[in-house]
Design an enzyme around this catalytic site. Structure first.
Site, PDB file in Angstrom:
ATOM      1  CD  GLU A 171      48.075   9.566  23.461  1.00  0.00           C
ATOM      2  OE1 GLU A 171      48.837   9.205  22.536  1.00  0.00           O
ATOM      3  OE2 GLU A 171      47.434   8.778  24.166  1.00  0.00           O
ATOM      4  CG  ASP A 186      54.766  10.715  18.950  1.00  0.00           C
ATOM      5  OD1 ASP A 186      54.238  11.852  18.992  1.00  0.00           O
ATOM      6  OD2 ASP A 186      54.336   9.791  18.228  1.00  0.00           O
ATOM      7  N   GLY A 236      39.703   4.648  12.291  1.00  0.00           N
ATOM      8  CA  GLY A 236      39.290   5.927  12.887  1.00  0.00           C
ATOM      9  C   GLY A 236      39.032   5.843  14.383  1.00  0.00           C
ATOM     10  CB  SER A 252      47.885   3.028  15.331  1.00  0.00           C
ATOM     11  OG  SER A 252      48.072   4.063  16.199  1.00  0.00           O
ATOM     12  CB  SER A 269      46.972   4.768   9.114  1.00  0.00           C
ATOM     13  OG  SER A 269      47.295   5.496  10.259  1.00  0.00           O
ATOM     14  CD  GLU A 291      49.812   8.153   9.101  1.00  0.00           C
ATOM     15  OE1 GLU A 291      49.946   6.934   8.974  1.00  0.00           O
ATOM     16  OE2 GLU A 291      48.749   8.709   9.417  1.00  0.00           O
ATOM     17  CG  ASP A 343      50.441   5.896  16.330  1.00  0.00           C
ATOM     18  OD1 ASP A 343      50.618   5.977  17.562  1.00  0.00           O
ATOM     19  OD2 ASP A 343      49.638   6.610  15.708  1.00  0.00           O
ATOM     20  CE1 TYR A 378      49.411  13.763  16.259  1.00  0.00           C
ATOM     21  CE2 TYR A 378      50.749  14.617  14.461  1.00  0.00           C
ATOM     22  CZ  TYR A 378      50.610  13.804  15.565  1.00  0.00           C
ATOM     23  OH  TYR A 378      51.686  13.054  15.996  1.00  0.00           O
TER      24      TYR A 378
HETATM   25  C1  GAF Z   1      48.773   9.989  16.649  1.00  0.00           C
HETATM   26  C2  GAF Z   1      50.161  10.049  16.032  1.00  0.00           C
HETATM   27  F1  GAF Z   1      50.234   9.255  14.941  1.00  0.00           F
HETATM   28  C3  GAF Z   1      51.248   9.664  17.038  1.00  0.00           C
HETATM   29  O1  GAF Z   1      52.518   9.870  16.476  1.00  0.00           O
HETATM   30  C4  GAF Z   1      51.113  10.447  18.340  1.00  0.00           C
HETATM   31  O2  GAF Z   1      51.579  11.762  18.201  1.00  0.00           O
HETATM   32  C5  GAF Z   1      49.659  10.421  18.840  1.00  0.00           C
HETATM   33  O3  GAF Z   1      48.734  10.798  17.829  1.00  0.00           O
HETATM   34  C6  GAF Z   1      49.463  11.332  20.017  1.00  0.00           C
HETATM   35  O4  GAF Z   1      50.221  10.915  21.095  1.00  0.00           O
HETATM   36  O5  GAF Z   1      48.430   8.661  16.971  1.00  0.00           O
END
Ligand code: GAF
Length: 382
Positions: free
Chosen positions: A31, A34, A118, A122, A124, A156, A168, A218
């Site tokens: 997590e 990426d 939400g 994912s 979106s 996005e 995602d 984020y």
């Molecule tokens: C969200 C983001 F869209 C992903 O790219 C990833 O970074 C994730 O958070 C966290 O692992 O889903």
């Protein structure tokens, strides 16, 4: 679902559509790795966004969201960020295709689906992937999945303002039934690892909250990771991302100057190491070892990366000492959404009943539970 969306389309636009679907995703481990060029271990699930589409003879773009019972109309020369949030995921894709020089004419779309919004599954990315796949087919653009995926991600960034990584969209596009995708987010090399859960199932527990700071925090985490690299670059200019960073470098070059950035980077470096070990657990069928790593990831996200929240922590703490649960953690970007749990099949019903009661009493919120099965990625359905 297919009949429902087809009928809505006929009612709104008076003709038969072509229908595509793209799934939501889970992520076993990896997590916030990426966008640091690390590894992730996602899989597509049995919940989808559906796009019903037809070409028009003019340049009008008409979009209808069944969930919101809302129509959005524009034309191909005026594709810009809208205050209608759901439309942005579709418009963002159109914008990316136009920027690549693909001259699209008008089209009608109905969007519908059963990926909870939400919930960190994912939805979106699923809209973006279903849209690009559909446009690619009806306009015969000739793009392959590896070309479409980063465009969906870019949509996005530009139209939803979230500087997300590629996990995602990749999971939605490349999912494979009963397999997880071990994806190297630097090279986009990937390997399908069979998901043999030895009597366990993936249970998602949805907190039913999405705290407002999710998007801004984020982007802040991304910047903090970049700051870590900048500090290391003062001594080691050849280092490009946290993928190449060792704990030793962090201790020497980051911790003394910026202890907070050190905490963030430490989590990412450890998570990449954990993921590589977790793949071995999965290949050996050692679900206990895999589950322990999920708990470690949760702690890292909670205490070092600081993207958890009290609702997610409550759910992970609750299941932690239950022997039928091999592992659990928050999943996705954080600040709400779902926890992912590996639960012995025969114990699921009782666990869900017990945890739902406890959660509602403690948080004054409903809990929603799903058993996720792992399915194929983006597809044409009709
Ligand atoms: C969200 C983001 F869209 C992903 O790219 C990833 O970074 C994730 O958070 C966290 O692992 O889903």
């Amino acid at each position: 679902m297919l009949n429902k969306i087809k009928n809505i389309f006929i009612e709104k636009f008076g003709e038969k559509p072509v229908i595509f679907r793209s799934p939501g995703r889970v992520n076993i481990l990896g997590e916030h790795t990426d966008y640091n060029e690390g590894f992730v271990l996602p899989a597509a699930i049995d919940k989808n966004i559906y796009i019903a589409i037809s070409k028009r003879n003019d340049n009008i773009i008409q979009l209808y969201a069944a969930d919101f019972d809302e129509m959005y109309t524009t034309d191909t020369a005026n594709v810009k960020v809208s205050s209608t949030q759901w439309a942005n995921y579709i418009l963002g894709v159109v914008d990316q295709l136009q920027k690549k020089g693909h001259a699209l004419t008008g089209f009608n779309i109905v969007v519908d689906g059963d990926v909870p919004i939400g919930a960190g599954l994912s939805s979106s990315a699923a809209v973006e992937c279903a849209t690009i796949y559909a446009l690619n087919e009806i306009f015969s653009l000739g793009l392959d999945r590896l070309t479409m995926t980063p465009l969906a991600q870019k949509a996005e960034h530009v139209f939803a303002g979230v500087n997300c990584g590629i996990m995602d969209q990749f999971a939605s596009m490349f999912g494979k039934k009963d397999h997880v995708i071990k994806l190297d987010c630097r090279s986009l090399d990937y390997e399908y690892v069979p998901l043999k859960l030895e009597g366990y199932k993936i249970v998602l527990l949805n907190t039913n909250v999405k705290h407002n700071l999710a998007a801004s925090e984020y982007n802040t985490r991304r910047q903090q990771c970049e700051k870590g690299i900048a500090l290391i670059n003062e001594h080691r200019p050849e280092i490009k991302s946290l993928r190449d960073v060792t704990m030793d470098m962090l201790k020497k070059y980051v911790e003394p100057t910026d202890p907070l950035v050190y905490q963030r980077c430490k989590y990412v470096v450890q998570e990449n190491e954990r993921l590589l070990m977790a793949c071995e657990d999965l290949k050996k069928g050692n679900i206990t070892a895999l589950g322990e790593k999920m708990y470690e990831t949760h702690n890292g996200l909670r205490f070092f990366y600081d993207v958890s929240c009290k609702e997610l922590d409550f759910l992970v703490e609750y299941v932690k000492n239950i022997p039928a649960v091999a592992g659990a953690r928050m999943m996705g970007g954080g600040f709400g959404g779902c926890t992912i749990n590996l639960v012995k099949e025969e114990a699921i019903e009782k666990l869900v009943a017990d945890v739902s009661l406890a959660y509602t009493e403690a948080m004054k919120l409903p809990l929603t539970a799903y058993i996720a099965s792992i399915e194929d990625g983006t597809k044409r359905c009709s």
